[in-house]
Write a protein that holds these residues in place. Structure first.
Motif, short mmCIF file in Angstrom:
data_model
loop_
_atom_site.label_atom_id
_atom_site.label_comp_id
_atom_site.label_asym_id
_atom_site.label_seq_id
_atom_site.Cartn_x
_atom_site.Cartn_y
_atom_site.Cartn_z
N GLY A 51 43.10 68.43 1.03
CA GLY A 51 43.46 69.83 1.24
C GLY A 51 42.58 70.58 2.21
N LYS A 52 41.86 69.87 3.07
CA LYS A 52 40.95 70.51 4.04
C LYS A 52 41.72 70.74 5.35
CE LYS A 52 37.37 69.95 1.24
NZ LYS A 52 36.67 71.07 0.61
N SER A 53 42.59 71.74 5.34
CA SER A 53 43.54 71.90 6.44
C SER A 53 42.88 72.21 7.78
CB SER A 53 44.57 72.98 6.10
OG SER A 53 43.95 74.21 5.86
N GLU A 54 41.80 72.99 7.79
CA GLU A 54 41.15 73.30 9.07
C GLU A 54 40.53 72.06 9.69
OE1 GLU A 54 41.55 76.14 10.69
OE2 GLU A 54 42.85 76.65 8.99
N GLU A 67 41.52 70.10 13.29
CA GLU A 67 40.51 69.70 14.29
C GLU A 67 40.73 68.26 14.72
OE1 GLU A 67 36.55 70.38 12.88
OE2 GLU A 67 36.95 72.48 12.39
N TYR A 68 40.94 67.38 13.75
CA TYR A 68 41.10 65.95 14.08
C TYR A 68 42.39 65.70 14.86
CZ TYR A 68 37.07 64.18 11.50
OH TYR A 68 35.79 63.88 11.09
N TYR A 69 43.48 66.35 14.44
CA TYR A 69 44.73 66.14 15.17
C TYR A 69 44.63 66.66 16.61
CZ TYR A 69 47.36 64.59 11.05
OH TYR A 69 47.82 63.87 9.98
N GLY A 100 51.63 65.62 12.34
CA GLY A 100 50.62 66.02 11.35
C GLY A 100 50.27 67.49 11.47
N LEU A 101 50.08 67.97 12.69
CA LEU A 101 49.80 69.39 12.90
C LEU A 101 50.98 70.25 12.43
CD1 LEU A 101 48.08 69.84 16.39
CD2 LEU A 101 47.23 70.66 14.19
N ALA A 102 52.18 69.81 12.78
CA ALA A 102 53.38 70.55 12.36
C ALA A 102 53.44 70.69 10.84
CB ALA A 102 54.64 69.84 12.87
N ASP A 121 53.26 73.91 5.93
CA ASP A 121 52.73 74.25 4.60
C ASP A 121 52.18 75.67 4.56
OD1 ASP A 121 53.37 71.79 3.59
OD2 ASP A 121 51.36 70.92 3.84
N GLU A 122 51.66 76.14 5.69
CA GLU A 122 51.10 77.49 5.77
C GLU A 122 52.18 78.56 5.96
OE1 GLU A 122 46.79 76.19 7.76
OE2 GLU A 122 48.29 77.22 8.98
#
Length: 305
Positions: free
Chosen positions: A56-59, A63-65, A81-83, A88-89
């Motif tokens: 659940g560490k979305s930020e 960054e990784y994507y 993955g970013l999408a 979800d947000e």
């Protein structure tokens, strides 16, 4: 060369740990790959994003994507993955743009089509959702959820013949899914095939005793022609879904129809305790007119609302 062999070995072990749900070990191994490759191994970066997404560490995931895309701007997994994170947000505009990029790179990306269609649906772009589900089904005709979701959109738009076809297809793929059975009940009611609708609702309840809408829709079929049977169905629903306010509200209306005023009052009070916003409807509902005159109801309103 030696470094490449070591990286491949770590990647294999990291993937094995990930599949065994040993995420800490997997994370450490992917981090080693990241260090050895000097941050240039896209597979390691994507998998680090997946692990942090699981936590659940979305930020961190974002960054990784984004880092993966800075290395390879045609990496469809990173766009997808970013999408998914933006989806979800609730940032559907961004999610849609990124899903479309993933599909542009990989026109056979089934998951991207599915969630793009869903993002269109929840953001009110129903026609685009239909178009996207159709494209997905042209690639994968036996996708259960795509058939079911497309049928639901058709039903919302009152295109009931099309909805019936999609729900029928979904049930052929999975005859035991409670939502498909429930949705067929809805469509059968629209076609005035009441007996068939009741059968589908009963089967939906058999498959999932905790889905409250199956009880409600089944009970409504009997509201005026066999009110006591409807009450029994709502009571079954309340037994299995005790905190569902609208089941109490509806049972109150059923009791009022057969002049069981005290039981109707008890139910409407329970409904209001669970969901005080019902008060506006209770005060206007013609079926509850006699219940509003009861002293027990007036006392409740005075003390609790």
């Amino acid at each position: 060369m030696k470094n490449d062999m070591k990286i491949n070995r770590y990647l294999e072990k990291a993937e094995e740990a990930f599949e065994q749900n040993n995420l800490i070990k997997s994370l450490n191994l992917y981090n080693k790959v990241y260090e050895l490759s000097k941050g240039k191994d896209v597979d390691a970066i994507i998998n680090l994003a997946l692990i942090y997404d699981f936590w659940g560490k979305s930020e961190k995931v974002k960054e990784y994507y984004k880092e993966a895309l800075s290395i390879d701007d045609c990496e469809e997994r990173a766009y997808y993955g970013l999408a998914a994170i933006y989806d979800d947000e609730g940032n559907y505009a961004k999610a849609i743009k990124l899903y479309k990029k993933a599909i542009y790179i990989n026109p056979s990306y089934h998951k991207a089509y599915f969630f793009l269609a869903n993002a269109y649906d929840v953001s009110g772009k129903k026609d685009l959702a239909i178009y996207t589900y159709k494209r997905l089904l042209s690639l994968s005709p036996l996708d259960f959820w795509a058939n079911l979701n497309l049928g639901s959109i058709y039903e919302e738009k009152d295109q009931n013949d099309l909805a019936y076809k999609k729900f029928s297809k979904a049930l052929k793929i999975n005859p035991h899914n409670y939502l498909a059975l429930f949705n067929m009940g809805v469509i059968c009611c629209k076609f005035n095939m009441v007996k068939k609708a009741a059968g589908f609702y009963e089967r939906a309840i058999e498959k999932n005793k905790n889905y409250e809408y199956s009880y409600l829709n089944l009970a409504v079929i009997y509201k005026y022609k066999d009110t006591e049977r409807g009450i029994k169905i709502l009571s079954r629903g309340i037994d299995n879904c005790s905190e569902v306010h609208f089941l109490y509200y509806n049972r109150s209306c059923f009791y009022a129809l057969i002049n069981e005023k005290n039981q109707a009052c008890e139910d409407i009070i329970q409904a209001l305790k669970l969901y005080p916003q019902f008060l506006k409807y209770v005060l206007e509902d013609e079926e509850l007119e006699k219940i509003r005159q009861l002293n027990s109801f007036k006392e409740f309103i005075h003390n609790y609302i």
